[in-house]
Design an enzyme around this catalytic site. Structure first.
Site, short mmCIF file in Angstrom:
data_model
loop_
_atom_site.label_atom_id
_atom_site.label_comp_id
_atom_site.label_asym_id
_atom_site.label_seq_id
_atom_site.Cartn_x
_atom_site.Cartn_y
_atom_site.Cartn_z
N ARG A 91 0.82 -1.22 0.00
CA ARG A 91 0.00 0.00 0.00
C ARG A 91 0.85 1.26 0.00
O ARG A 91 0.43 2.31 -0.47
CB ARG A 91 -0.97 -0.01 1.19
CG ARG A 91 -2.23 -0.79 0.87
CD ARG A 91 -3.11 -0.97 2.08
NE ARG A 91 -2.49 -1.87 3.03
CZ ARG A 91 -3.09 -2.30 4.13
NH1 ARG A 91 -4.30 -1.92 4.41
NH2 ARG A 91 -2.47 -3.13 4.94
N HIS A 122 -1.67 -4.85 -4.43
CA HIS A 122 -2.52 -3.68 -4.19
C HIS A 122 -2.41 -2.65 -5.32
O HIS A 122 -3.41 -2.12 -5.78
CB HIS A 122 -2.17 -3.04 -2.86
CG HIS A 122 -3.01 -1.84 -2.56
ND1 HIS A 122 -4.36 -1.94 -2.33
CD2 HIS A 122 -2.72 -0.52 -2.51
CE1 HIS A 122 -4.86 -0.74 -2.13
NE2 HIS A 122 -3.89 0.13 -2.24
N LYS A 184 -14.92 6.51 -1.58
CA LYS A 184 -14.44 6.38 -0.20
C LYS A 184 -13.45 7.50 0.14
O LYS A 184 -12.60 7.85 -0.66
CB LYS A 184 -13.74 5.03 -0.05
CG LYS A 184 -13.14 4.79 1.31
CD LYS A 184 -12.59 3.38 1.45
CE LYS A 184 -11.28 3.18 0.74
NZ LYS A 184 -10.71 1.85 0.95
N ASP A 210 -13.46 -6.20 -2.80
CA ASP A 210 -12.26 -5.39 -2.57
C ASP A 210 -11.03 -6.29 -2.64
O ASP A 210 -11.16 -7.51 -2.60
CB ASP A 210 -12.35 -4.72 -1.19
CG ASP A 210 -11.55 -3.41 -1.13
OD1 ASP A 210 -10.81 -3.11 -2.10
OD2 ASP A 210 -11.67 -2.69 -0.13
C1 R5P Z 1 -7.35 0.19 0.38
O1 R5P Z 1 -7.10 0.94 -0.54
C2 R5P Z 1 -7.68 -1.24 0.18
O2 R5P Z 1 -8.08 -1.52 -1.12
C3 R5P Z 1 -8.76 -1.70 1.14
O3 R5P Z 1 -9.98 -1.02 0.82
C4 R5P Z 1 -8.39 -1.37 2.54
O4 R5P Z 1 -7.08 -1.80 2.82
C5 R5P Z 1 -9.34 -2.03 3.51
O5 R5P Z 1 -8.92 -1.65 4.79
P1 R5P Z 1 -9.89 -1.69 6.01
O6 R5P Z 1 -10.47 -3.07 6.07
O7 R5P Z 1 -8.97 -1.41 7.18
O8 R5P Z 1 -10.89 -0.63 5.85
#
Ligand code: R5P
Length: 286
Positions: A91, A122, A184, A210
């Site tokens: 990330r 990612h 988001k 996701d």
């Molecule tokens: C972020 O860009 C990823 O694609 C996921 O949406 C994120 O890592 C999800 O994290 P969490 O479960 O902590 O919201």
């Protein structure tokens, strides 16, 4: 050249599944922690002159060390392929603030092998950081097949952000469902706010797709929003079920109906295997 799969300690189930899919033996690997917490690994099967396929995810810092150790322990192999189904630190693929490292590059540059295979890394930008040929496989059609078989009605697949749109496209394509994208905004490390683009969720069984579920914050917020819009149910499909402590409780509190995930990380939720996808890539068929 004979192929031998080396199942790393982070992939005790997926490693043997890849060996089975490739119809090749799995090496015996022992792993333990020294009293001070340092990692010890040993590949007990001789690899000289063979094609060693190490399968090991890097969900924790210790797993990352173990990957580097496994790659070094396999140095006698005639060819070394590192399969890292979940590639951690991906990330941070750029400095978001001055003074930050590019963590994905730090990790990628430390890896030595003839080839690296990831699953839904990612950010594809990470691939260019490797010093060796690297590619990322797409497990979204596998998620789509599992969604299609989950008995959900009037399916609507949604991505929580633009970054996950390609996953929703792949999954929706595999099960013939409608799809959309949410917007988001991350407020802090643990809090996100979500506003809809155009989500006709009312009366639909909605599945949020996701790449990973970490704290569950993104999903919990999105589920709240979708339920307010009249969704019949909200489920989740992700490639990497990271699931930090408290995430399962958060998902349960959000009333998530189904949680569909792959086995890139060793979690009980990972019932969709990427073994066939990985085996196809190792065998040059993907
Ligand atoms: C972020 O860009 C990823 O694609 C996921 O949406 C994120 O890592 C999800 O994290 P969490 O479960 O902590 O919201």
């Amino acid at each position: 050249m004979e192929t031998v799969v080396v199942p790393g300690p982070a992939c005790p189930s997926l490693g043997p599944r890849v060996a089975q899919a490739l119809r090749c033996p799995a090496a015996k690997v022992s792993h333990r922690a020294f009293p001070d917490g340092e990692s010890y690994v040993r590949i007990e099967t001789p690899l000289a002159g063979k094609h060693a396929v190490v399968v090991h995810s890097t969900g924790t810092a210790l797993d990352l060390i173990a990957l580097l150790q496994l790659a070094d322990a396999a140095r006698e192999a005639g060819r070394l392929t590192l399969v890292v189904p979940y590639f951690g630190y991906a990330r941070q693929d750029r400095p978001f603030n001055p003074g930050e490292p590019v963590s994905a590059r730090v990790v990628a540059e430390a890896i030595r092998a003839h080839e690296v295979i990831l699953v839904n890394v990612h950010s594809p930008a990470t691939l260019k950081f490797f010093k060796v040929p690297a590619r990322s496989l797409d497990a979204s059609p596998l998620l789509g097949e599992a969604i299609g078989g989950a008995g959900l009605k009037k399916l609507l697949l949604v991505a929580p952000d633009d970054g996950a749109e390609h996953l929703v496209r792949g999954a929706a394509g595999a099960c013939g469902a409608d799809r959309d994208v949410l917007e988001k905004k991350r407020v802090s490390d643990t809090r996100v706010e979500i506003t809809p683009k155009k989500v006709p969720a009312a009366g639909r069984d909605v599945v949020i797709v996701d790449d990973m579920v970490t704290t569950g914050g993104t999903i919990a917020e999105a589920a709240k929003l979708l339920k307010k819009q009249g969704a019949s149910s909200v489920s989740v499909a992700c490639v990497h079920p990271v699931l930090t402590p408290g995430a399962r409780e958060k998902l349960q509190a959000a009333g998530i109906k189904e949680f569909i995930a792959t086995d890139t990380l060793d979690r009980p939720e990972g019932r969709v295997t990427v073994a066939g996808l990985v085996a196809g890539a190792v065998a040059g068929k993907a």
